[in-house]
Design an enzyme around this catalytic site. Structure first.
Site, PDB file in Angstrom:
ATOM      1  N   GLN A 119       0.821  -1.212   0.000  1.00  0.00           N
ATOM      2  CA  GLN A 119       0.000   0.000   0.000  1.00  0.00           C
ATOM      3  C   GLN A 119       0.858   1.267   0.000  1.00  0.00           C
ATOM      4  OE1 GLN A 119      -3.617  -0.950   0.621  1.00  0.00           O
ATOM      5  NE2 GLN A 119      -3.937   0.937  -0.528  1.00  0.00           N
ATOM      6  N   LYS A 156       1.874   1.827  -3.643  1.00  0.00           N
ATOM      7  CA  LYS A 156       0.676   2.054  -4.442  1.00  0.00           C
ATOM      8  C   LYS A 156       0.153   3.476  -4.191  1.00  0.00           C
ATOM      9  CE  LYS A 156      -2.585  -0.964  -3.718  1.00  0.00           C
ATOM     10  NZ  LYS A 156      -3.844  -1.741  -3.521  1.00  0.00           N
ATOM     11  N   LYS A 204      -2.803  -0.913   6.620  1.00  0.00           N
ATOM     12  CA  LYS A 204      -3.781  -1.964   6.303  1.00  0.00           C
ATOM     13  C   LYS A 204      -4.243  -2.581   7.608  1.00  0.00           C
ATOM     14  CE  LYS A 204      -5.567  -3.913   2.619  1.00  0.00           C
ATOM     15  NZ  LYS A 204      -5.680  -3.377   1.248  1.00  0.00           N
ATOM     16  N   ASP A 219     -11.888  -3.812   1.983  1.00  0.00           N
ATOM     17  CA  ASP A 219     -11.054  -4.745   1.216  1.00  0.00           C
ATOM     18  C   ASP A 219     -11.886  -6.031   1.160  1.00  0.00           C
ATOM     19  OD1 ASP A 219      -7.972  -4.875   0.232  1.00  0.00           O
ATOM     20  OD2 ASP A 219      -8.488  -6.839   1.030  1.00  0.00           O
ATOM     21  N   ASN A 271     -16.348  -7.166  -5.480  1.00  0.00           N
ATOM     22  CA  ASN A 271     -16.446  -5.766  -5.894  1.00  0.00           C
ATOM     23  C   ASN A 271     -15.489  -5.408  -7.031  1.00  0.00           C
ATOM     24  OD1 ASN A 271     -14.853  -2.981  -5.219  1.00  0.00           O
ATOM     25  ND2 ASN A 271     -17.058  -2.690  -5.226  1.00  0.00           N
ATOM     26  N   SER A 295     -10.579   6.805  -2.824  1.00  0.00           N
ATOM     27  CA  SER A 295     -10.729   7.037  -1.386  1.00  0.00           C
ATOM     28  C   SER A 295     -10.133   8.388  -1.007  1.00  0.00           C
ATOM     29  CB  SER A 295     -10.010   5.940  -0.588  1.00  0.00           C
ATOM     30  OG  SER A 295     -10.806   4.795  -0.478  1.00  0.00           O
TER      31      SER A 295
END
Ligand code: GLU
Length: 449
Positions: A115, A118, A130, A170, A245, A381
């Site tokens: 993350q 990213k 996370k 998630d 999703n 987000s």
């Protein structure tokens, strides 16, 4: 010691193995990044002198807590909750919560590590984190899920905040769970702090296009890869793994762009539909009934369910792994190569094993790693946080356009870095190097942190 790692970085990797015994997914995620950074530290030797990599291998903070709750028959249940606050160099810790029985500390650390880079690639001010739990929402009633979420937040609330740490969804955490989590946070703190969590409902501070963002973004990224290589997208056969999703909205965007999705899957097997997956039916089965892909095949005559099979046996030009980590190994990769696959873009986090990635690269298949390809979810987000901070709410069109622009920009940054290091087309290198350099330089600017 893996021979992929440059000798100058092997000590750092050994320390990761020693300090984090048994955390294989975390080791894999670190190895994958360190395995590409050799040329970067050669060009910037001060990263080694300043021990930036060792610092980044150690999360800033790791929180583990008990989550006791009572199920519908009055039985006490105990789960374990996690939040790994990995790096706050670029902004508040940002990353989702995963509720799945397989979740261990090492899982959360691997996801948190990914993350960081990213989130850097999005170009938005968000650090990396996370969290999650080994709680399994499958088969639980809404009231059980609510009681679990309330207990989880009763511990987590003290660690998070719009300027501190901002969770989201998630695997196993969708709109329902985010609602229960936010509701409990609001009660405990007596604050309507919208920006403390993302993925909220549209009526109460959520962002348009957030639900669609990860899947849409992955397809936009794949389309950019195709364009850059002079390949088309329209009329292509696409296979998507998963049916949650990310998969659902990847399918929707492929359809919008004129491609055809032949197959998707879940943990029990896959469905092939020669007429192309009927998205409305899939949404009904998965999102409304919370059913399995087998139910889709039962309801549609052009579809068949393959029990326990690998969805990667279905030939396609574009493959989008959107299920979970290590779902696509070297055998699956070889099957895709035989079937004529030209582009692979990861909608999930680390779905392709390192051996699979090697198969793709050796065969000349364009491979877009999740850090770049699935960054659209967390980017949107960050757009949700932006709307919450300014007490504003944007239209779907505006938000989707921002998302697409971010994905195009990520693609451009990754490609430029790869070319700058004389590795054209190496998206793995380009993504890792771009994210790493931004985080490393920012960290060094802040002193020994
Ligand atoms: N769980 C998503 C990811 O892997 C989204 C995280 C977020 O929106 O914070 O990037």
């Amino acid at each position: 010691m893996p021979d992929t790692i440059d000798p100058s970085l092997q000590h750092a990797y050994k320390e990761v193995l020693r300090r984090n015994p048994g955390e294989h997914e975390f080791h894999q995620a670190v190895e994958e990044v360190l395995g590409t950074l050799g040329p970067v530290v050669k060009r910037h030797p001060h990263y080694l002198a300043e021990r930036v990599i060792e610092r980044l291998c150690e999360p800033e903070r790791q929180i583990i807590f008990r989550v006791p709750w009572t199920d519908d028959v009055g039985q006490v249940q105990i789960n374990r909750g996690f939040r790994v606050e990995y790096s706050s160099v670029l902004g508040p810790y940002k990353g989702g919560l995963r509720f799945h029985p397989s979740v261990l500390l090492g899982t959360v650390k691997f996801l948190g590590f990914e993350q960081i880079f990213k989130n850097a690639l999005t170009g938005l001010p968000i650090g990396g984190g996370k969290g999650g739990s080994d709680f399994d929402p499958k088969g639980r009633s809404d009231t059980e899920v609510m009681r679990f979420c309330q207990s989880f937040m009763t511990e987590l609330y003290r660690h998070i905040g719009e300027y501190t740490d901002v969770p989201a969804g998630d695997i196993g955490v969708g709109a329902r769970e985010i609602g229960y989590l936010f509701g409990q946070y609001k009660r405990i703190t007596n604050r309507y702090e919208g920006g403390v969590i993302t993925g909220k409902g549209l009526a109460w501070g959520g962002s348009q296009a957030r639900t669609e963002a990860t899947g849409y973004g992955t397809v936009v990224f794949a389309q950019e890869m195709a364009k850059h290589a002079g390949l088309g997208f329209e009329g292509h056969d696409v296979v998507v793994s998963g049916s949650g999703n990310v998969a659902i909205y990847a399918i929707e965007k492929v359809n919008q762009l004129g491609g055809r999705v032949l197959a998707c899957s879940d943990s029990s097997g896959y469905v092939v539909d020669e007429q192309g997956i009927d998205l409305e039916l899939l949404k009904e089965v998965k999102e409304v009934q919370r059913g399995r892909v087998q139910d889709y095949a039962t309801a549609r005559s052009s579809a068949r369910f393959v029990d326990g099979g690998s969805v990667w046996d279905v030939p396609c030009q574009v493959a989008l792994p959107c299920a979970t980590q290590n779902e696509l190994d070297e055998h699956a990769a070889a099957a895709l190569v035989r079937g004529g696959t030209e582009i692979v873009a990861e909608g999930a986090n680390m779905p392709c094993t390192p051996a699979a990635v090697r198969v793709f690269q050796q065969a000349g298949v364009l491979f877009g790693p999740g850090k770049a390809a699935n960054a659209g979810g967390v980017a949107t987000s960050a757009l949700e946080m932006q709307q919450n901070a300014s007490r504003d709410s944007w239209t779907f069109e505006h938000t989707e356009e921002r998302l697409a622009a971010i994905m195009r920009r990520i693609h451009e940054r990754v490609v430029t870095t790869a070319e700058d290091y004389d590795r054209p087309g190496d998206y793995v290198f380009g993504a890792n190097a771009t994210g790493f350099v931004q985080v490393a330089d920012s960290m060094l600017a802040m002193g020994v942190i």
